[in-house]
Design an enzyme around this catalytic site. Structure first.
Site, PDB file in Angstrom:
ATOM      1  N   ALA A   5      38.719  40.959  38.236  1.00 41.77           N
ATOM      2  CA  ALA A   5      38.712  42.091  38.446  1.00 41.77           C
ATOM      3  C   ALA A   5      38.917  42.771  37.026  1.00 41.77           C
ATOM      4  O   ALA A   5      38.578  44.132  36.952  1.00 41.77           O
ATOM      5  CB  ALA A   5      40.022  42.528  39.248  1.00 41.77           C
ATOM      6  N   THR A   6      39.501  42.209  35.848  1.00 46.15           N
ATOM      7  CA  THR A   6      39.517  42.925  34.739  1.00 46.15           C
ATOM      8  C   THR A   6      38.217  43.082  34.210  1.00 46.15           C
ATOM      9  O   THR A   6      37.863  44.148  33.793  1.00 46.15           O
ATOM     10  CB  THR A   6      40.310  41.966  33.488  1.00 46.15           C
ATOM     11  OG1 THR A   6      41.702  41.618  34.164  1.00 46.15           O
ATOM     12  CG2 THR A   6      40.172  42.486  32.216  1.00 46.15           C
ATOM     13  N   GLN A  38      44.496  44.708  44.999  1.00 46.43           N
ATOM     14  CA  GLN A  38      45.561  44.385  45.913  1.00 46.43           C
ATOM     15  C   GLN A  38      45.403  44.685  47.365  1.00 46.43           C
ATOM     16  O   GLN A  38      46.737  44.222  48.245  1.00 46.43           O
ATOM     17  CB  GLN A  38      46.842  45.140  45.463  1.00 46.43           C
ATOM     18  CG  GLN A  38      47.191  44.771  44.079  1.00 46.43           C
ATOM     19  CD  GLN A  38      47.865  43.345  44.007  1.00 46.43           C
ATOM     20  OE1 GLN A  38      48.498  43.000  44.931  1.00 46.43           O
ATOM     21  NE2 GLN A  38      48.013  42.744  42.642  1.00 46.43           N
ATOM     22  N   SER A  57      39.285  40.807  42.816  1.00 47.35           N
ATOM     23  CA  SER A  57      39.690  39.395  42.469  1.00 47.35           C
ATOM     24  C   SER A  57      39.833  38.388  43.411  1.00 47.35           C
ATOM     25  O   SER A  57      40.403  38.591  44.416  1.00 47.35           O
ATOM     26  CB  SER A  57      40.761  39.607  41.674  1.00 47.35           C
ATOM     27  OG  SER A  57      41.328  38.419  40.958  1.00 47.35           O
ATOM     28  N   ALA A  58      39.409  37.253  42.995  1.00 49.39           N
ATOM     29  CA  ALA A  58      39.627  36.145  44.174  1.00 49.39           C
ATOM     30  C   ALA A  58      41.130  35.462  44.030  1.00 49.39           C
ATOM     31  O   ALA A  58      41.710  35.345  45.193  1.00 49.39           O
ATOM     32  CB  ALA A  58      38.906  34.819  43.954  1.00 49.39           C
ATOM     33  N   HIS A  59      41.912  35.669  42.970  1.00 45.82           N
ATOM     34  CA  HIS A  59      43.020  35.079  43.003  1.00 45.82           C
ATOM     35  C   HIS A  59      44.205  35.717  43.587  1.00 45.82           C
ATOM     36  O   HIS A  59      45.254  35.165  43.442  1.00 45.82           O
ATOM     37  CB  HIS A  59      43.386  34.399  41.423  1.00 45.82           C
ATOM     38  CG  HIS A  59      43.955  35.380  40.412  1.00 45.82           C
ATOM     39  ND1 HIS A  59      45.103  35.670  40.225  1.00 45.82           N
ATOM     40  CD2 HIS A  59      43.328  36.290  39.926  1.00 45.82           C
ATOM     41  CE1 HIS A  59      45.326  36.533  39.289  1.00 45.82           C
ATOM     42  NE2 HIS A  59      44.129  36.887  39.000  1.00 45.82           N
ATOM     43  N   THR A  68      25.651  31.843  33.491  1.00 48.36           N
ATOM     44  CA  THR A  68      25.433  30.863  34.464  1.00 48.36           C
ATOM     45  C   THR A  68      26.425  31.182  35.598  1.00 48.36           C
ATOM     46  O   THR A  68      27.431  31.330  35.296  1.00 48.36           O
ATOM     47  CB  THR A  68      25.459  29.506  33.913  1.00 48.36           C
ATOM     48  OG1 THR A  68      24.588  29.218  32.854  1.00 48.36           O
ATOM     49  CG2 THR A  68      25.280  28.451  34.934  1.00 48.36           C
ATOM     50  N   CYS A  78      51.456  42.059  33.896  1.00 47.86           N
ATOM     51  CA  CYS A  78      51.336  42.261  32.493  1.00 47.86           C
ATOM     52  C   CYS A  78      52.038  43.127  31.823  1.00 47.86           C
ATOM     53  O   CYS A  78      52.418  42.888  30.532  1.00 47.86           O
ATOM     54  CB  CYS A  78      49.930  43.268  32.607  1.00 47.86           C
ATOM     55  SG  CYS A  78      48.758  42.583  33.835  1.00 47.86           S
TER      56      CYS A  78
HETATM   57  C1  LIG Z   1      45.487  41.255  38.986  1.00 48.52           C
HETATM   58  C2  LIG Z   1      44.821  42.593  38.919  1.00 48.52           C
HETATM   59  C3  LIG Z   1      44.103  42.886  38.166  1.00 48.52           C
HETATM   60  C4  LIG Z   1      43.313  42.051  37.376  1.00 48.52           C
HETATM   61  O1  LIG Z   1      42.382  41.054  38.176  1.00 48.52           O
HETATM   62  P1  LIG Z   1      41.914  39.725  37.330  1.00 48.52           P
HETATM   63  O2  LIG Z   1      41.029  38.806  38.134  1.00 48.52           O
HETATM   64  O3  LIG Z   1      43.296  38.929  37.141  1.00 48.52           O
HETATM   65  O4  LIG Z   1      41.425  39.824  36.004  1.00 48.52           O
HETATM   66  C5  LIG Z   1      43.254  44.212  38.374  1.00 48.52           C
HETATM   67  N1  LIG Z   1      43.988  45.077  39.080  1.00 48.52           N
HETATM   68  C6  LIG Z   1      44.806  44.898  39.828  1.00 48.52           C
HETATM   69  C7  LIG Z   1      45.547  45.865  40.861  1.00 48.52           C
HETATM   70  C8  LIG Z   1      45.640  43.788  39.697  1.00 48.52           C
HETATM   71  O5  LIG Z   1      46.623  43.271  40.429  1.00 48.52           O
END
Ligand SMILES: *Cc1c(COP(=O)(O)O)cnc(C)c1O
Length: 396
Positions: free
Chosen positions: A78-79, A186, A206-208, A246, A331
């Protein structure tokens, strides 16, 4: 290696464990016997099979959010999605204006990008939130100008869990022809998202944070000839030229599987998690000088941001032992600064530092919540008793 007692992990907003079903699926794309071929190598059957798996994953992402498959682009997380949305649009719309609108409570990947664009000559308005952590649509409306080339407001805040009214804010943007970006990291898999209905043009995932692997995410880009993004990364033209590199097949199928499970089980998960979260707060709320941040606003199921005003947050965390909780976001705590989100809500730096962010998830058990409640109550009561000013928070 001897292993200490497994920590009680209550920091799901920072990252989640990968669901075992996701790990199983990913493993099939790595080894000699697996579908490791480059999904862009369509001259051979293994390449085409890898491509089919990538497209299946794209479909799973689209299905969770009510998008069309071709509106989903894979990124490294997501970054990158947030950077791509902001910079991609700022670069392609430079001639139309130089003003962007966002909120003061965004994730660092939005706020840092905003600051970098300011240094490059763009103007950014940072809309405040109210005391409950909500960005009022009216305040966004006041910030929009004919020069505004993008508005960006997150769906669920990562520190408080407060849900923003993206339908209302998006409607204001749509009326003015301003593209609207939403960081939905989120909320994805936790709240229903239907982009066939929502007035949203760009959305980051974001997947994680959804039981998938780290290092993979997606950007939704509404299919609209007027919505053009300048790529950040150039190369082999993957992702229809928007994001070269890739394709990380195993990561992508991990994301797809995680989003499929979220689509099938997210609602039941959320109900169970909310019950545990509310039970935990019910116990903590009996303590003196403890305040629930965003308690008056609609919140996502797993977040609990509480200020323990009689003590210092760092000391409190120290006495929690193997309870893995956060002080602000991952962060902001890495930077050692008090949370900008809590301060935007009107908390003093001291109050922000007295805050724990406790976030629950799919693997949280009632036993863990029981232990967490006891530990926090015990640590807080002890610390408060010895705090200078007998219960008044010690600033510093
Ligand atoms: C964790 C997070 C991100 C960043 O996501 P990554 O996949 O770790 O780069 C961005 N926005 C929010 C609200 C997040 O909680």
């Amino acid at each position: 290696m001897a292993r200490a007692q497994r920590p009680i992990y209550l920091d799901y907003a920072a990252t989640t464990p990968v669901d075992p079903r996701v790990i199983d699926r990913m493993a099939g794309f790595l080894g000699v016997e697996g579908l490791f071929a480059n999904p862009s190598s369509v001259t051979h059957a293994p390449g085409r099979a890898a491509r089919a798996a990538v497209e299946e994953a794209r479909h799973e992402v689209a299905a969770l959010i009510g998008a069309r498959d071709r509106e989903v682009y894979f990124t490294s997380g997501a970054t990158e999605s947030n950077n791509l949305a902001w910079r991609g649009l700022a670069a392609s719309r430079r001639d139309r204006g130089c003003h962007l609108v966002t909120s003061r409570i965004e994730h660092a990947s939005v706020l840092d990008t905003a600051r970098a664009l300011e240094a490059e000559g763009f103007r950014v308005t940072y809309v405040p939130c109210n005391r409950e952590g909500r960005v009022e649509p009216e305040r966004v409306r006041e910030a929009l100008t004919p020069e505004t080339l993008l508005c960006s407001v997150m769906h669920v805040n990562n520190e408080t869990g407060v849900i923003q009214d993206i339908a209302a804010i998006g409607g204001l943007c749509r009326d003015r022809g301003i593209p609207f970006h939403v960081d939905a990291v989120q909320s994805a898999g936790k709240l229903p998202i239907d982009l066939s209905e929502l007035p949203v043009d760009l959305m980051s995932f974001s997947a994680h944070k959804v039981y998938g692997p780290k290092g993979i995410g997606a950007l939704y880009v509404r299919h609209d000839p007027g919505l053009v993004l300048e790529p950040l990364i150039r190369g082999g033209g993957q992702e229809r030229g928007l994001r070269a590199g890739t394709l990380a097949t195993h990561q992508i199928v991990g994301l797809g599987t995680a989003f499929r499970i979220a689509r099938e089980e997210g609602e039941a998960d959320a109900a169970r998690i909310r019950q545990l979260r509310d039970a935990l707060w019910e116990r903590l709320s009996r303590l003196d000088q403890v305040h629930l941040n965003g308690g008056g606003a609609p919140r996502a199921c797993g977040h609990l941001s509480a200020s323990f005003n009689a003590v210092n947050g760092e000391s409190l965390i120290f006495f929690l032992g193997n309870l893995a909780v956060a002080q602000g976001s991952a962060c902001s705590s890495a930077r050692g600064e008090p949370s900008h989100v809590l301060q935007a809500m009107g908390l003093s730096p001291g109050e922000a530092e007295s805050t724990l962010r406790i976030t629950l998830g799919r693997f949280t058990t009632p036993e863990e919540i029981e232990i967490a409640a006891e530990r926090i109550i015990q640590a807080y009561t002890r610390l408060a008793a010895i705090a200078p000013g007998s219960g008044r928070r010690h600033a510093g």
